[in-house]
Design a protein around this motif. Structure first.
Motif, PDB file in Angstrom:
ATOM      1  N   GLY A 181       0.800  -1.230   0.000  1.00 53.55           N
ATOM      2  CA  GLY A 181       0.000   0.000   0.000  1.00 53.55           C
ATOM      3  C   GLY A 181       0.828   1.273   0.000  1.00 53.55           C
ATOM      4  O   GLY A 181       0.325   2.356   0.291  1.00 53.55           O
ATOM      5  N   TYR A 182       2.110   1.160  -0.329  1.00 56.98           N
ATOM      6  CA  TYR A 182       2.980   2.341  -0.212  1.00 56.98           C
ATOM      7  C   TYR A 182       2.559   3.449  -1.170  1.00 56.98           C
ATOM      8  O   TYR A 182       2.779   4.629  -0.917  1.00 56.98           O
ATOM      9  N   GLU A 183       1.959   3.055  -2.301  1.00 57.43           N
ATOM     10  CA  GLU A 183       1.546   4.074  -3.259  1.00 57.43           C
ATOM     11  C   GLU A 183       0.582   5.065  -2.602  1.00 57.43           C
ATOM     12  O   GLU A 183       0.727   6.283  -2.746  1.00 57.43           O
ATOM     13  N   VAL A 187       0.873   9.017  -2.029  1.00 61.89           N
ATOM     14  CA  VAL A 187      -0.159   9.866  -2.627  1.00 61.89           C
ATOM     15  C   VAL A 187      -0.764  10.797  -1.572  1.00 61.89           C
ATOM     16  O   VAL A 187      -1.001  11.977  -1.823  1.00 61.89           O
ATOM     17  N   SER A 188      -0.982  10.252  -0.385  1.00 64.92           N
ATOM     18  CA  SER A 188      -1.618  11.056   0.649  1.00 64.92           C
ATOM     19  C   SER A 188      -0.760  12.268   1.026  1.00 64.92           C
ATOM     20  O   SER A 188      -1.280  13.293   1.468  1.00 64.92           O
ATOM     21  N   LEU A 189       0.558  12.152   0.839  1.00 59.06           N
ATOM     22  CA  LEU A 189       1.435  13.295   1.132  1.00 59.06           C
ATOM     23  C   LEU A 189       1.284  14.393   0.082  1.00 59.06           C
ATOM     24  O   LEU A 189       1.695  15.523   0.291  1.00 59.06           O
ATOM     25  N   GLN A 239      -5.352   7.564 -10.383  1.00 58.67           N
ATOM     26  CA  GLN A 239      -6.675   7.783  -9.790  1.00 58.67           C
ATOM     27  C   GLN A 239      -6.741   9.111  -9.049  1.00 58.67           C
ATOM     28  O   GLN A 239      -7.807   9.688  -8.877  1.00 58.67           O
ATOM     29  N   HIS A 240      -5.592   9.575  -8.592  1.00 60.44           N
ATOM     30  CA  HIS A 240      -5.547  10.855  -7.892  1.00 60.44           C
ATOM     31  C   HIS A 240      -5.068  11.975  -8.804  1.00 60.44           C
ATOM     32  O   HIS A 240      -4.570  13.002  -8.342  1.00 60.44           O
ATOM     33  N   ASN A 241      -5.177  11.714 -10.095  1.00 63.68           N
ATOM     34  CA  ASN A 241      -4.760  12.714 -11.091  1.00 63.68           C
ATOM     35  C   ASN A 241      -3.297  13.113 -10.980  1.00 63.68           C
ATOM     36  O   ASN A 241      -2.919  14.259 -11.191  1.00 63.68           O
ATOM     37  N   ILE A 242      -2.493  12.132 -10.601  1.00 56.29           N
ATOM     38  CA  ILE A 242      -1.049  12.390 -10.542  1.00 56.29           C
ATOM     39  C   ILE A 242      -0.381  11.542 -11.606  1.00 56.29           C
ATOM     40  O   ILE A 242      -0.581  10.315 -11.657  1.00 56.29           O
ATOM     41  N   GLN A 243       0.388  12.205 -12.458  1.00 53.24           N
ATOM     42  CA  GLN A 243       1.128  11.446 -13.465  1.00 53.24           C
ATOM     43  C   GLN A 243       2.339  10.823 -12.788  1.00 53.24           C
ATOM     44  O   GLN A 243       3.124  11.519 -12.136  1.00 53.24           O
TER      45      GLN A 243
END
Lengths: 247, 687
Positions: A181-183, A187-189, A239-243
């Motif tokens: 779950g490291y992604e 992402v949360s940061l 999914q979080h709109n991050i490339q």
């Protein structure tokens, strides 16, 4: 003013847009156990391959050397990247150098483990900032990098709401930060990051140990270097709109 | 690549065609040569006809372009004893044969050998009327040679028919007798002519401007719809592969050094850009095959579209050292300056490695010998009483002139053994009734300037430590070199790490490079050679980077005894460089227009660069930058040091790994260790 660097390397293709000439600053406040550039840790002049490693140089002299690449950059794009070591650890030298290099395109790669004041000055001096994110967990950061994560987080918080174009770089270290779950943890940061261009994930490479041998320094990773790296699920970033890209 | 091509390639790589080879005892023939006191021309044609008559038509499974060597050894026209007798009266370069030129195959492909036969026969009649003995000898032998080729081709055709190889038989029904009408016919014809030139005993035979002279055939086929693009690629690949069938018999200094170079692109004789679809097909074919032959050269200039550089970089990426770039903007004016006509200059190709020459009409001996530039500096260091660097350098300049004098004295009489068959592909030789060994339109001698960067770095070291810092005298520097810097650790350290070196775009030392190259070139200007030509200076090293280096002790640049020079025109091996931009800048400062005997800047780029996003486009900027800065010749290698190291330990795992050596690429595991080590070292200095 004078600063300490250990290498100028042309034709670095991963250190920013176009063809980059990268200046490696000598000295770093962190001690990440996977560090690929052990010669960048100490500010002192050392020996590597039996050759002197490190050079104290005037910003104006260094700028003169780097400007020799102007015709190439004007013709084909690219520019200068400050790496290290920690370039922001020599912030005054960096600022003088940057002012002498403008209007060349500038990039700095930082761990973010510097004072907020230095961080902001450094970020303002470059066109793109490459910010390292090594871990989301303060204890792990302290164990593997020998630093205080809160300092990095303060700077990241500022960066996220700033207009400084930046790239987040995540070194993937087996057993250290490739936990299940490291992604999501990374992402949360990055929630609400305004000027984020993309995330680059850089898997650890076993050749890191080579330079330690050349410097007669012990290589003591805090993890098993031969362990397999858990492949990142890039869709989670998407999914979080991050490339996100895997180097 | 098609399955058929993959199978054929595997076949050739496994050298399965070698089972058909036979050793011939030529003793009787050679005995007859001396007993009957045969002339050189007769001996060579006797030998050629004998070889072709001993050839057995063989076909690799599935192949369509025939002609594979089955006779392993060729008869020597002269015994060693006879040859050394001949060498007393004249200088014969290398083996004494015609070599290192680029024959004009195209004119014969266009008309066929029957037409060439009539031309020779007519000219022979005239020679007989005129009682011109030399012409009679040359033309009779040329005629005999054509007949021998046609006879072998006929046997091949019959055998193909018999074996049910209809496609091969159909090609051979048209060529070589008649003119090629299609691309496949042109390739089969080229194969036959090229094969036969080797069988005559000439070597380092180039293939010239392949995409220029064969494009009209391919274009017609594509227009007519008789070939598709894919089929055209497959035919091209099959021809390229055919160049590897016998190449292990074409041994130079090392396996792979066989000179089967071809040139692509550039401009035409009128100066118009000349890239065509075949240019790209050749780059693709070479990239897919990954073989050491033919050696791909690419002409570029300021007008060359970026897509050409990109396609070429795709080829660089596979790591076999191709293409080698040549810059029209420097080479053409450079050749004109030496007296080549503008139209001829625009038509330039390369000889075996990098020596620029004109296909057909160039009978230059482009690598007749070399000047060891570090030896020149060494000699002056030992004898000079100079008090300042300028006086010291003036002595270097004088010494260069002395070297040139010495070489000219050695080359007062230079002869070449005849080549009646290859003369058919040398412009105007039949009409002149003279074998090409007697010369052609261009008869210049090329002189390599070897160890350029070692010489430049040594001069800079002497300038700095002897004349500026007064740290030691010339005598002490000489002593340090003679002792291999033993007990001079600090000095060696300072020379190595605290002295500017060529390759880092440092004006101080690059300026010495500019002067040294100009003065080396100038030492040859105005000299006439004994064959009616002039001398051309170049920056190549060929095998001299090992040979010349072994003749010297340590040098003032900190190079220790036994270490080789860098190959050709490149930074010294021990010099850390910042990267390709500085290297290009340093090495394009000298006036390379005066060094068009050729010799490339060689550059290593780690193979990971090509795999990155946009990596290809970024690497393609290097040759473009090089061209725009006025470089003459460039060769980029995609390398991986670890792979080479591993190949030294486990050669069996890397049998097909190809590396660039000097003007050619070879199989790494087939090179002798010093050559392997030199390449690894080259790579290590360029992180």
């Amino acid at each position: 003013m004078k600063g300490t660097i250990f290498e100028i390397r042309e034709f670095c293709l991963q250190d920013g847009p176009g063809v980059r000439t990268t200046v490696f600053f000598k000295g770093c406040p962190l001690r990440c156990s996977w560090c690929h550039n052990p010669e960048g840790l100490s500010r002192d002049i050392e020996t590597m391959r039996g050759q002197p490693c490190g050079r104290v140089v005037e910003a104006s002299e260094l700028a003169g050397e780097l400007h020799k690449g102007d015709d190439f950059f004007q013709r084909f794009g690219g520019g200068i990247t400050f790496s290290g070591g920690e370039p922001f650890a020599q912030i005054d030298f960096l600022l003088e150098l940057a002012s002498l290099l403008k209007p060349l395109h500038l990039v700095a790669e930082t761990s973010g483990f510097v004072s907020p004041a230095d961080y902001k000055r450094g970020a303002a001096a470059v066109d793109i900032l490459y910010q390292d994110l090594k871990h989301w967990d303060a204890d792990a950061f302290s164990t593997h990098c020998k630093g205080d994560l809160s300092l990095v987080m303060d700077n990241l918080t500022w960066l996220k709401q700033s207009n400084v174009p930046h790239v987040i770089r995540i070194p993937l270290i087996p057993g250290v930060n490739d936990l299940p779950g490291y992604e999501e943890s990374f992402v949360s940061l990055l929630n609400g990051d305004k000027a984020l261009q993309r995330v680059e994930l850089l898997p650890y490479h076993v050749t890191a140990s080579v330079k330690y041998e050349l410097m007669n320094k012990p290589y003591k990773p805090t993890f098993d270097p031969s362990a397999e790296i858990r492949k990142p699920d890039l869709d989670i970033f998407k999914q979080h709109n991050i490339q996100a890209v895997l180097a | 690549m098609t399955d058929r091509m993959q199978q054929l390639t595997a076949w050739v790589l496994d050298k399965k065609q070698a089972v058909w080879r036979k050793q011939i005892n030529w003793g009787l023939l050679q005995l007859r040569f001396s007993d009957e006191n045969r002339s050189a021309s007769d001996r060579i044609t006797d030998g050629f006809c004998a070889v072709l008559s001993q050839e057995t038509p063989v076909f690799l499974p599935g192949e369509r372009i025939a002609f594979t060597r089955t006779v392993e050894n060729l008869p020597e026209p002269y015994t060693d004893a006879e040859m050394s007798e001949l060498r007393k009266a004249a200088f014969y370069a290398e083996k004494g044969r015609v070599f290192n030129i680029s024959p004009d195959y195209a004119s014969t492909i266009a008309v066929g050998l029957d037409a060439r036969r009539s031309e020779v026969a007519d000219r022979l009649k005239l020679a007989e009327q005129e009682n011109d003995a030399s012409a009679i000898e040359f033309l009779s032998n040329a005629l005999r040679s054509i007949d021998a080729v046609l006879a072998l081709a006929d046997r091949y055709r019959e055998e193909a028919k018999k074996s049910g190889l209809d496609e091969v038989a159909a090609l051979l029904a048209q060529v070589p007798h008649g003119p090629a009408r299609t691309y496949p016919e042109a390739l089969q014809m080229l194969r036959i002519l090229h094969f036969c030139v080797w069988a005559e005993g000439e070597y380092h035979n180039g293939l010239g401007r392949f995409d220029q002279y064969l494009w009209p055939y391919l274009q017609a086929d594509l227009d007519a719809g008789s070939l598709t693009q894919d089929e055209a690629l497959e035919w091209t690949e099959e021809f390229f592969l055919s160049c590897n069938r016998d190449s292990d018999l074409y041994i130079g200094v090392q396996q792979g050094d066989n000179g089967q170079s071809l040139m692509l692109g550039g401009c035409d004789r009128q100066g118009n850009l000349a890239y065509n679809p075949l240019t790209y097909l050749c780059l693709t074919a070479c990239r897919e095959l990954k073989l050491i032959d033919p050696k791909i050269n690419l002409r570029v200039n300021k007008e060359t579209p970026m897509e050409v550089f990109k396609a070429a970089t795709e080829l660089t990426k596979v790591g076999i050292g191709f293409p080698q770039y040549a810059n029209d903007d420097v080479v053409i004016p450079g050749l004109v300056k030496l007296g080549y006509s503008l139209e001829d200059a625009r038509d330039y190709s390369v000889a075996a490695c990098w020596e620029f020459l004109i296909p057909g009409c160039g009978m230059d001996i482009a690598n007749i010998t070399g000047v060891s530039l570090p030896a020149v500096v060494d000699r002056v260091m030992r004898t000079s009483q100079a008090k300042d660097f300028e006086s010291f350098y003036a002595e270097v300049r004088q010494q260069l002139v002395k070297e040139a004098d010495k070489i000219c004295e050695m080359l007062r009489v230079v002869k070449i053994l005849p080549g009646p068959f290859i003369s058919l592909f040398c412009t105007g030789r039949v009409q002149a009734g003279r074998d090409v060994c007697e010369g052609n339109k261009y008869n210049n001698f090329g002189i390599h300037g070897t160890g350029f960067s070692v010489a430049v770095d040594s001069l800079e070291s002497i300038k700095k430590w002897v004349f500026e810092e007064h740290r030691l005298t010339l005598q002490q520097m000489t002593k340090a070199c003679d002792s291999d810097f033993k007990d001079e650790e600090q000095l060696l350290n300072d020379i190595r790490f605290h002295t500017p070196k060529m390759g880092n775009d440092i004006e101080e030392v690059d300026g010495i490079g500019v002067r040294l190259l100009a003065d080396f070139a100038a030492s040859w200007v105005g000299r006439k050679n004994c064959r009616g030509g002039i001398y051309r200076a170049g920056t190549g090293s060929a095998m001299y980077y090992v040979w010349h280096a072994n003749e010297l002790p340590a040098t003032a640049d900190g190079r220790l005894k036994g270490a080789p020079f860098s190959a050709n025109f490149s930074p010294s091996l021990d010099v850390p460089v910042n990267g390709p931009i500085s290297v290009v800048k340093s090495f394009t400062k000298p006036a390379l227009i005066d060094a068009v005997n050729g010799g490339p800047l060689t550059m290593e780029i780690h193979d990971s660069a090509f795999r990155m996003e946009d990596g290809l486009e970024k690497v393609a900027c290097i040759p473009k930058f090089f061209v725009e800065r006025g470089g003459h010749q460039l060769q980029i290698n995609a390398v991986n040091r670890d792979r080479m190291k591993d190949a030294q330990i486990h050669p069996e795992k890397h049998r097909h790994m190809i590396v660039r050596v000097w003007g050619w690429s070879g199989y790494f595991v087939e090179l002798e260790k010093p050559y392997q080590d030199q390449i690894i070292k080259r790579v290590e200095m360029n992180p």
